[in-house]
Structures are given as C-alpha cells and as structure tokens.
Design a protein around this motif. Structure first.
Motif, PDB file in Angstrom:
ATOM      1  N   LEU A  94       0.812  -1.209   0.000  1.00  0.00           N
ATOM      2  CA  LEU A  94       0.000   0.000   0.000  1.00  0.00           C
ATOM      3  C   LEU A  94       0.850   1.265   0.000  1.00  0.00           C
ATOM      4  O   LEU A  94       0.306   2.376  -0.125  1.00  0.00           O
ATOM      5  CB  LEU A  94      -0.921   0.031   1.222  1.00  0.00           C
ATOM      6  CG  LEU A  94      -2.235  -0.763   1.154  1.00  0.00           C
ATOM      7  CD1 LEU A  94      -1.987  -2.252   1.021  1.00  0.00           C
ATOM      8  CD2 LEU A  94      -3.082  -0.479   2.393  1.00  0.00           C
ATOM      9  N   LEU A  95       2.167   1.112   0.151  1.00  0.00           N
ATOM     10  CA  LEU A  95       3.041   2.259   0.368  1.00  0.00           C
ATOM     11  C   LEU A  95       4.041   2.433  -0.765  1.00  0.00           C
ATOM     12  O   LEU A  95       4.388   1.475  -1.463  1.00  0.00           O
ATOM     13  CB  LEU A  95       3.811   2.091   1.687  1.00  0.00           C
ATOM     14  CG  LEU A  95       2.972   1.913   2.955  1.00  0.00           C
ATOM     15  CD1 LEU A  95       3.879   1.604   4.131  1.00  0.00           C
ATOM     16  CD2 LEU A  95       2.126   3.150   3.211  1.00  0.00           C
ATOM     17  N   GLY A  96       4.532   3.661  -0.911  1.00  0.00           N
ATOM     18  CA  GLY A  96       5.643   3.907  -1.806  1.00  0.00           C
ATOM     19  C   GLY A  96       6.950   3.461  -1.166  1.00  0.00           C
ATOM     20  O   GLY A  96       6.996   3.030  -0.016  1.00  0.00           O
ATOM     21  N   ALA A  97       8.045   3.551  -1.918  1.00  0.00           N
ATOM     22  CA  ALA A  97       9.352   3.162  -1.390  1.00  0.00           C
ATOM     23  C   ALA A  97       9.746   4.083  -0.244  1.00  0.00           C
ATOM     24  O   ALA A  97       9.445   5.285  -0.263  1.00  0.00           O
ATOM     25  CB  ALA A  97      10.406   3.220  -2.495  1.00  0.00           C
ATOM     26  N   PRO A  98      10.418   3.565   0.787  1.00  0.00           N
ATOM     27  CA  PRO A  98      10.803   4.400   1.928  1.00  0.00           C
ATOM     28  C   PRO A  98      11.850   5.437   1.550  1.00  0.00           C
ATOM     29  O   PRO A  98      12.749   5.171   0.763  1.00  0.00           O
ATOM     30  CB  PRO A  98      11.359   3.393   2.935  1.00  0.00           C
ATOM     31  CG  PRO A  98      11.808   2.226   2.107  1.00  0.00           C
ATOM     32  CD  PRO A  98      10.857   2.164   0.958  1.00  0.00           C
ATOM     33  N   ARG A  99      11.737   6.649   2.128  1.00  0.00           N
ATOM     34  CA  ARG A  99      12.728   7.711   1.983  1.00  0.00           C
ATOM     35  C   ARG A  99      13.323   8.013   3.358  1.00  0.00           C
ATOM     36  O   ARG A  99      12.572   8.197   4.327  1.00  0.00           O
ATOM     37  CB  ARG A  99      12.102   8.987   1.419  1.00  0.00           C
ATOM     38  CG  ARG A  99      11.551   8.854   0.020  1.00  0.00           C
ATOM     39  CD  ARG A  99      10.986  10.186  -0.477  1.00  0.00           C
ATOM     40  NE  ARG A  99       9.871  10.646   0.349  1.00  0.00           N
ATOM     41  CZ  ARG A  99       9.919  11.671   1.174  1.00  0.00           C
ATOM     42  NH1 ARG A  99      11.050  12.370   1.324  1.00  0.00           N
ATOM     43  NH2 ARG A  99       8.858  12.036   1.885  1.00  0.00           N
ATOM     44  N   VAL A 100      14.635   8.043   3.441  1.00  0.00           N
ATOM     45  CA  VAL A 100      15.304   8.377   4.696  1.00  0.00           C
ATOM     46  C   VAL A 100      15.548   9.881   4.700  1.00  0.00           C
ATOM     47  O   VAL A 100      16.277  10.406   3.854  1.00  0.00           O
ATOM     48  CB  VAL A 100      16.622   7.596   4.848  1.00  0.00           C
ATOM     49  CG1 VAL A 100      17.296   7.957   6.166  1.00  0.00           C
ATOM     50  CG2 VAL A 100      16.357   6.092   4.781  1.00  0.00           C
ATOM     51  N   VAL A 101      14.921  10.570   5.646  1.00  0.00           N
ATOM     52  CA  VAL A 101      14.917  12.031   5.672  1.00  0.00           C
ATOM     53  C   VAL A 101      15.758  12.521   6.845  1.00  0.00           C
ATOM     54  O   VAL A 101      15.539  12.109   7.990  1.00  0.00           O
ATOM     55  CB  VAL A 101      13.486  12.577   5.795  1.00  0.00           C
ATOM     56  CG1 VAL A 101      13.479  14.097   5.824  1.00  0.00           C
ATOM     57  CG2 VAL A 101      12.621  12.059   4.648  1.00  0.00           C
ATOM     58  N   THR A 102      16.724  13.410   6.577  1.00  0.00           N
ATOM     59  CA  THR A 102      17.598  13.961   7.606  1.00  0.00           C
ATOM     60  C   THR A 102      17.790  15.458   7.343  1.00  0.00           C
ATOM     61  O   THR A 102      17.275  16.008   6.381  1.00  0.00           O
ATOM     62  CB  THR A 102      18.965  13.251   7.606  1.00  0.00           C
ATOM     63  OG1 THR A 102      19.533  13.356   6.284  1.00  0.00           O
ATOM     64  CG2 THR A 102      18.840  11.771   7.972  1.00  0.00           C
ATOM     65  N   SER A 121       4.946   7.446   1.252  1.00  0.00           N
ATOM     66  CA  SER A 121       3.756   7.994   0.612  1.00  0.00           C
ATOM     67  C   SER A 121       2.745   6.867   0.431  1.00  0.00           C
ATOM     68  O   SER A 121       3.082   5.681   0.525  1.00  0.00           O
ATOM     69  CB  SER A 121       4.113   8.609  -0.736  1.00  0.00           C
ATOM     70  OG  SER A 121       4.651   7.608  -1.608  1.00  0.00           O
ATOM     71  N   TRP A 122       1.497   7.245   0.155  1.00  0.00           N
ATOM     72  CA  TRP A 122       0.467   6.252  -0.135  1.00  0.00           C
ATOM     73  C   TRP A 122       0.476   5.941  -1.633  1.00  0.00           C
ATOM     74  O   TRP A 122       0.379   6.832  -2.454  1.00  0.00           O
ATOM     75  CB  TRP A 122      -0.904   6.772   0.276  1.00  0.00           C
ATOM     76  CG  TRP A 122      -1.069   6.848   1.761  1.00  0.00           C
ATOM     77  CD1 TRP A 122      -0.974   7.954   2.545  1.00  0.00           C
ATOM     78  CD2 TRP A 122      -1.347   5.752   2.639  1.00  0.00           C
ATOM     79  NE1 TRP A 122      -1.174   7.624   3.862  1.00  0.00           N
ATOM     80  CE2 TRP A 122      -1.404   6.275   3.945  1.00  0.00           C
ATOM     81  CE3 TRP A 122      -1.551   4.388   2.458  1.00  0.00           C
ATOM     82  CZ2 TRP A 122      -1.667   5.485   5.069  1.00  0.00           C
ATOM     83  CZ3 TRP A 122      -1.805   3.599   3.568  1.00  0.00           C
ATOM     84  CH2 TRP A 122      -1.865   4.146   4.848  1.00  0.00           C
ATOM     85  N   ARG A 123       0.627   4.693  -1.959  1.00  0.00           N
ATOM     86  CA  ARG A 123       0.698   4.269  -3.358  1.00  0.00           C
ATOM     87  C   ARG A 123      -0.671   4.335  -4.013  1.00  0.00           C
ATOM     88  O   ARG A 123      -1.699   4.052  -3.390  1.00  0.00           O
ATOM     89  CB  ARG A 123       1.241   2.839  -3.434  1.00  0.00           C
ATOM     90  CG  ARG A 123       1.318   2.276  -4.840  1.00  0.00           C
ATOM     91  CD  ARG A 123       1.996   0.936  -4.863  1.00  0.00           C
ATOM     92  NE  ARG A 123       3.411   1.051  -4.519  1.00  0.00           N
ATOM     93  CZ  ARG A 123       4.234   0.013  -4.402  1.00  0.00           C
ATOM     94  NH1 ARG A 123       3.768  -1.211  -4.583  1.00  0.00           N
ATOM     95  NH2 ARG A 123       5.494   0.188  -4.099  1.00  0.00           N
TER      96      ARG A 123
END
Length: 596
Positions: A94-102, A121-123
């Motif tokens: 149900l989700l987009g690919a993970p993004r590591v945010v810093t 994000s929501w796919r």
C-alpha cells in the motif's frame, strides 16, 4: 564480475518496496515496512528475534528513541517506547518506497524526531492482486493476500479505488522459546483524480512472540503480545510548478503485554501491561510567492498512557505541537545550474514541557552538466520529548528504572554533501557532525539488575557514502557509513550503554540483483560491520557479516507465478545486534507467489 546485457524483467508494482535493497521480504514472517530496511544503506536495524518481531530503527548513529516514521502528511511514533516505532500495521504493497529524511528536510517535516525519519507515501491503487504462501524451518508457514480495484467512476477524471491486504505467519521459533504468531488486516479506500489523491485507511496487527533475553540481560525467556490499530485519512494535491498541499489526521492504539518470565504465574493484573493512544493531524504546503518559494507545516499530536507499572511519573497524557516555516530562493548560474538557499525555523512545544525555537538553513549548488551534480551544506536544530517508559518507570525499583525529571532533548546537525555521477555510477557522499544534548539512553551498571534511563550528551561525527549502477541484467547498490562518538553521561555511574554507544564504527552494505535469464533471478544483500566495543555483548564479538540470499524463478509457461528460495544470515553469524540479546540463526524458507 561482468553483468551481460539481457532483456530487462520488470517486477510487478505491488512487490517493489525499496529501490536500494535486493531482498524485499522476510525469510520468516510476512513483509512489514521494516522488512526492506534491514539492508538499507542509510538505516541500521537492531533486531530482536527476526526484524519483523521487534526492531529498533536507527539512523546516523542515533538510537531507537530519536527516529521517526512519517506516513503521508502525519508523524507516527509510540508514546510508550521507541521500541514499538516499527509497529506500523500497513502492508508494504500500500506504500511507496521508503525515503530516509535527515537534515533540513527533517527539521521541516516530522515531529518529535531529532536524527531522521523513514517517510512513506500512499501508493496509487491499481486493479491487481497477489497471493503468497511460505514454508520454512521450525514449522514456519505464512500467507499473504493483496487485492486492489481501481477506476470506479466518481465524476469527470476521478475514480474510487479500494484495496485489501491480509497476512498471517506462525513459527515454533529459530531458538527454544523463540516462537511467534503474527496477523495483519488492512482496508483502504482511495479517491483520486489527475492531480490529487485522498486515502482512508484502517489497519490492525497482532503479534505474539518470545525470545530469550528479549529486553534484559538476565537469562530469562521473555515474551511480547502486541496489538496495534491504526486509522489514517490523508489528502495530497499537486498544484503544478512544484506547489503542493498535503494534510492528514490519524489515530493509533498500541497495546503491549510484556512478560519478563513467560512461565511465571500471571494474576488478574499483568505486571507489565501498557496501552497507549496517539492521535493528531498535520498540514504541509509549498507555494510560490514571487521569486520565493515558501514551505510551511503545522502539526499537533496528543497521547495518553494506561499502564500497570509505568505509574511513577508526573503525568500520563500530553499534547505536542510543531510549526515550521522555510523560505527558498533560487539564483540561476550564468555558466551552469544554479544556487538554492533555504532558511527558516521551527517551533516545538508541549503542554508539559517548555517549548523551543530552532533555526534551519540549507545552501546548495546544482550543476546540469558534467560529473558533479550537486553540492550542499546545511545546519538544522531539532528537538523531542521523552517516552513514558523513561518518564514513568520507577527510579528506585524494577527492571527498567526511569527518571521523571527528564527534559527536552536537543540535536544540532551540521553537514556537507556532494552528489554526482562517473562511469555510469550514481554517487552521493555526506559528512556530518551532530551534537545530541540530553539524549535519553538506557545504561547498565555492575551489581544493579536493571537498566536505567540516563541523559547523555553525545558528539557524533559521520561519513555516508552511496553508489549505484544498473545494467540490463543486474543492479548494484553500495553503501558505507563511518561513525565516531564521544559521550558525557553528566556524572552518572555507567558501565555500559545498551543504545547510545551500541553503534557500528564502520558499516558496509552491498546489494546485488542478477537477472540470469529464463525467469531466474538471484538477489544478494550484505552488511559487514565493525561495532563499537560493549561489555554487554557476550557472544559474537564486534565484527559481523550478515548476508541474505534470495533465488526466484518465474516460469514463462505460467505468467505471474513466482517460486523462491530465501536464506537469511547465510554465515550463521552469532553477532548480537542489541547487546546481550541472542542473534537469530541461519534460516531457510520456500515461497510460492502468484500475481495477477
């Protein structure tokens, strides 16, 4: 080895969970969002039992407490303890690919996280489905089913979609008393147009699992019984020219029934039973204003705790809020690319602690031609408040000893980065220095049969490198992180640290995906590390190599069918990712999946 050119095989969209990890799913349990983070170059997972049992998510040498999860517009966390941060009852399909945010993006974004967040994000829903069955050692079996329907007309250029995901996994355990029984149910409605998407989600997950020394180093067979419910409403509208609006509200309930000794008699009141509620809403937007772009975000969270043991603190409910504003200015360079300056600040506050203002600044230079693509430098200050296990556990008795006087933690991050491409490799490098002030760590002292919450000031210096290249027949992703730490426990008597000083001085990841032809694909993930010494780590030493191998076959005579073999911890490395917690040994599993 050379990767020979061959016709590209495109994976179905519902199975791609991360672009930097070769093996997307678990050897044992069904896939969870944390599954694709085990070999992520920018994330270091510290697992108990398998990662899908209990996993601490750490970024840039941080700990489980100062990492966050962002789901669409909203920030998720766990008010009881960051150990349950990864309890996100959402199927990765149900989700987009993970993004590591810093850095500056972290400061602008998620609330109550100081080092980094993993953002999803929501796919978009499409009419497609998948079903998978798995079998493995220790009487392991699992089943996963996903079905999406899209395109139900709801007006001009708008449609209604619905998807459902069900999963169950069970095993006798890879070690004695390491059994588990997991289940998850998801339902989502999606109203989408050409430039907007609204998602209404409901999910429930139940997990029972055991492991010796799960949380304490006292040779006890411990168990967890977790029940997590999550409801989310999220809306995103892309307004053109880089402008957007995203808003969401959510409610999360997590029930935790922990047993230090699974064989001890349990009375009417369980000794370690906790339920937390977390809810809130957020809105974030980016708008153009003349030659400037303005990014703004506002978020409010409220939590509540009911517990049979976390009763010694000053309060068991609170509200938190965060407001962020960032102004962006671009200048085109005469020769190539341009310069971008972003500057602003955040305001974090609660009804229980004092608030704080934090500045944010980020300067970048982009290049449109040549091997050098981007240079950037930035400074960001972030803050957070403690969880209830640290605040409300007794400071004088029990297995976990808290401190009701713990205040707000502050992190200051300074970084420099470069991105480019050479010889068809895409490369990134970032150097950073971070100072964590009043970080809450759990420490050990000889002669005391408990772990204690202590504030610590930590200076962290790090280097992150990443490189990737794709051929028609193979993909390679390499990652490296080097870390150094200096810690000051403010005079507290500390002999060892379970978390703040449990980090990899050197960590190298390598993901390789080989498309061998005739529907055969080989996927290999590796993570080699040199860990900082820790007297609590009694097995496995400070050097470790973890490898996961997946071999799949998609026969041409049955489109959509996939047969696979997966091996985790190929070398049966006994390294303890969390000091004193036994490693999960080598495991094998077979799976059959069908996609339509």
């Amino acid at each position: 080895m050379a990767c020979q050119a061959e016709e590209t095989t495109n994976l179905p969209g519902v199975t791609v969970y991360s672009s930097r990890v070769a093996n997307q799913t678990s050897t044992g349990a069904f896939a969870q969002p944390v599954s694709a983070l085990r070999y992520e170059p920018l994330v270091d997972i510290h697992a108990r039992n398998l990662a899908e049992g209990q996993a601490d998510i750490t970024i840039r040498g941080g700990i489980f407490e100062n990492t966050g999860i962002q789901l669409g517009a909203v920030s998720l966390g766990d008010p009881q303890t960051g150990h349950y941060l990864a309890e996100v009852p959402v199927a990765p399909a149900l989700l987009g690919a993970p993004r590591v945010v810093t850095g500056a993006d972290l400061a602008l974004g998620a609330a109550n996280a100081t080092v980094g967040v993993v953002a999803y994000s929501w796919r978009s829903i499409r009419t497609a489905g998948a079903a998978a069955l798995g079998w493995g050692e220790d009487n392991m079996r699992r089943v996963e089913v996903y079905q999406g329907f899209s395109g139900i007309p709801m007006g001009t250029n708008r449609g209604l979609g619905i998807d459902v995901a069900l999963a169950h996994a069970k095993s006798d355990g890879a070690v004695p008393f390491g059994d588990y029984d997991f289940s998850r149910t998801n339902l989502r409605l999606q109203y989408a147009g050409a430039t907007s998407q609204t998602d209404l989600f409901a999910g429930y997950q139940a997990k029972q699992f055991g492991w010796p020394n799960l949380y304490t180093p006292f040779n006890s067979n411990e168990t967890e019984n977790l029940q997590t419910a999550l409801f989310v409403l999220n809306h995103r509208a892309d307004l053109g020219r880089g402008e957007y609006l995203e808003a969401g509200i959510f409610h999360r309930r997590n029930k935790d029934d922990y047993a230090f000794n699974r064989f001890a008699a349990v009375g009417a009141v369980h000794p370690f039973q906790h339920t937390t509620w977390l809810g809130g809403g957020a809105v974030t937007t980016r708008r153009l204003w003349g030659e400037l772009a303005v990014e703004a975000r506002a978020e409010i969270l409220a939590d509540r705790l009911e517990s049979t043991s976390l009763t010694a603190g000053k309060y068991r409910s609170r509200s938190m809020n965060k407001v962020s504003l960032l102004v962006e200015k671009d200048w085109k360079a005469a020769e190539d690319g341009g310069v971008r300056l972003r500057a602003g600040g955040t305001r974090d506050d609660t009804n229980r602690d004092g608030g704080t203002l934090s500045p944010v600044v980020d300067l970048s230079r982009e290049f449109h031609s040549g091997p050098l693509k981007k240079l950037h430098a930035g400074y960001a200050r972030t803050s957070q408040v403690s969880t209830y296990t640290a605040l409300n556990a007794s400071s004088t008795a029990g297995l976990f000893r808290g401190n009701p006087n713990l205040g707000r933690s502050i992190s200051q991050n300074l970084e420099f980065g470069v991105a480019g491409g050479v010889w068809n490799w895409t490369t990134e490098a970032t150097m950073f220095h971070r100072r964590d002030q009043a970080l809450v760590d759990w420490t050990f002292r000889r002669g005391v049969t408990a772990r204690t919450a202590n504030p610590v000031d930590v200076d962290v210096t790090g280097l992150e490198l990443m490189a990737r290249r794709s051929w028609s027949a193979c993909d390679v992703v390499l990652g490296y992180t080097g870390l150094g730490k200096v810690a000051d426990y403010r005079g507290a008597a500390v002999d060892a640290s379970f978390y703040a000083l449990n980090y990899a001085r050197q960590r190298l990841t390598a993901a390789l995906s080989l498309r061998l032809g005739h529907g055969i694909e080989l996927r290999i993930d590796n993570a080699a590390r040199v860990q900082a010494g820790n007297l609590l780590r009694v097995v496995g030493g400070d050097w470790a190599l973890s490898t996961a191998v997946g071999l799949s076959y998609r026969p041409a005579w049955r489109r959509g069918l996939e047969l696979s073999l997966r091996v985790d911890n190929v070398w049966d490395d006994p390294f303890q990712e969390v000091p004193a917690v036994p490693a999960s040994p080598r495991q094998f599993s077979l799976a059959a999946a069908y996609l339509w």
